[in-house]
Design an enzyme around this catalytic site. Structure first.
Site, short mmCIF file in Angstrom:
data_model
loop_
_atom_site.label_atom_id
_atom_site.label_comp_id
_atom_site.label_asym_id
_atom_site.label_seq_id
_atom_site.Cartn_x
_atom_site.Cartn_y
_atom_site.Cartn_z
N LEU B 87 0.82 -1.21 0.00
CA LEU B 87 0.00 0.00 0.00
C LEU B 87 0.85 1.26 0.00
O LEU B 87 0.62 2.18 0.78
CB LEU B 87 -0.96 0.02 1.19
N CYS B 88 1.88 1.25 -0.82
CA CYS B 88 2.65 2.48 -0.93
C CYS B 88 2.95 2.74 -2.40
O CYS B 88 4.07 3.04 -2.77
CB CYS B 88 3.92 2.44 -0.08
N GLY B 89 1.97 2.58 -3.23
CA GLY B 89 2.11 2.91 -4.64
C GLY B 89 3.09 1.98 -5.32
O GLY B 89 3.15 0.79 -5.04
#
Lengths: 139, 290
Positions: B87-89
């Site tokens: 969940l950090c691109g």
């Protein structure tokens, strides 16, 4: 000569301090204390635990260190230290507690005590206390 | 057209997703600030110690220290620093892509992968890569001891000739919204060329105690510090990437909610219109029947 001054930088993993107009600086080299004055030759030394004294024309600052490296180039002093505390920042209570703990460990002499580490802790604590006291005497 | 109730349910679910992404953004922002402070504090020390090492190494005529020994890179070790969490691109996928590219470059050599961070480990474990040790789940509470452990392991591998060249692949923290992919040689220590004015850098030092002893004391510290810096860089970059990704997600959710609300209102209006026309139609029918 008299108007020559040093630029001094203290760099540790936690902080970065810089001073101008330093008259002299003494530090605990592994072979003994030495002093750096303006126009010192290029010099690199390993430092051990001890006291760093930085003299300005009107006052003097003391720092406690656990060791590191010092480099002098062209009237710039660079101190790379693992840890460094200014005398006025030293937490005397904490140092006293650490001293007690280290002493106790050394006396117990149980096999699970790391003697080297205890001794190093003792040295660090006494060093910090010594430097903190220097400040209280000066005031 | 979807029924009113279905649309309403979707709006509800997107709203709760938005709440989560918003909360994650806030958390990432808070962690980012701390990470940023750490890396800004660590950088000067790491750079200065690097400079000092470079001066020393440049002055040594024939280096005897085994850490400086440059061998033909038969065995290349890639140290891939990713995050532990997703969940950090594109943070993790970018670094993994870069690492596979690097591995590809040494295709005809023996390549092994050391993963720092769980995401990279999960990726390389499932594929046909030779793995070294992995260091996972440390970013939750990253400490100097972790860096020391990693550096110790890498030095050991190098000295035992199980790796002839060790390369770090990591994200450098540039700004909150920007990360830089970095590929750096860790060991053997690279002699940097001093160009042009560089000769001014090569001053003759007096060494205390001796050049060799100094280098011996300085090298492990330098290597620890470089690993520590890389961990901090990557952690700060991760938080930055997560914050940006979550910000985008929150925005997108907002847009979706807006569109769905419009759709919901239209559907409701259509339903009302339909009902009215049915009633009117019914009344007309009754009237003409009577």
């Amino acid at each position: 000569m008299a108007d020559k001054r040093l630029r001094l930088e203290i760099v540790t993993p936690q902080r970065h301090l810089a001073y101008e107009e330093v008259v002299s600086c003494s530090a605990p080299g592994v072979l003994g204390y030495f002093q750096i004055l303006p126009d010192h030759t290029e010099f690199v030394s390993e430092l051990t635990i001890g006291e760093i004294k930085v003299e300005f024309s009107d006052h003097t600052k003391f720092f406690a260190t656990t060791g590191g490296f010092l480099e002098v180039v062209n009237n710039r002093v660079l101190l790379l230290l693992e840890a460094c505390e200014a005398a006025e920042e030293i937490d005397i209570d904490r140092a006293l507690r650490a001293l007690e703990r280290a002493k106790r460990r050394l006396q117990e002499q149980s096999p699970d005590v790391d003697l080297m580490r205890a001794r190093a802790a003792l040295l660090r604590a006494t060093n910090r206390l010594k430097i903190a006291q220097k400040l209280s005497l000066a005031v | 057209m979807a029924t009113l109730r279905e649309i309403k349910r979707r709006i509800g679910s997107i709203k709760s997703t938005q709440q989560i992404t918003r909360a994650m953004k806030m958390v990432a922002a808070a962690k980012l600030r701390r990470a940023q402070e750490n890396i800004f504090a660590a950088r000067p020390y790491a750079y200065k110690i690097d400079e000092l090492i470079q001066h020393l190494v440049a002055k040594i005529e024939n280096p005897t220290d085994p850490l400086l020994e440059s061998r033909e890179p038969e065995r290349v070790m890639l140290v891939v620093v990713t995050a532990d969490r997703g969940l950090c691109g594109s943070f993790n996928s970018n670094i993994i892509r870069k690492a596979t590219q690097e591995a590809e470059r040494y295709r005809d050599r023996e390549v092994s992968i050391v993963s720092v961070g769980r995401k990279g480990y999960d990726f390389f474990r499932k594929r046909n890569y030779q793995l070294g040790r992995e260091f996972i789940n440390l970013f939750n509470n990253v400490q100097y001891q972790h860096a020391q452990a990693i550096a110790e392991y890498l030095i050991e591998e190098f000295l035992a000739c199980r790796a002839d060249r060790i390369i770090l692949v990591y994200n450098e923290f540039k700004s909150v919204i920007q990360q830089n992919l970095k590929v750096e040689q860790f060991l053997p220590l690279r002699k940097r060329e001093f160009e042009g004015e560089g000769s001014g850098n090569l001053v003759d030092y007096i060494y205390e105690p001796s050049q060799e002893a100094l280098l011996k004391a300085l090298l492990p510290k330098h290597l620890n510090m470089q690993v520590w810096r890389v961990l901090l860089e990557s952690y700060a970059a991760e938080q930055g990437a997560r914050m940006a990704a979550m910000e985008n997600a929150t925005e997108n959710a907002g847009e979706l909610i807006h569109d769905l609300t419009l759709l919901f209102n239209k559907a409701r209006q259509a339903a009302i219109t339909k009902e009215i026309s049915e009633i009117v139609g019914g009344a007309e029918a009754l009237k003409s029947a009577s």
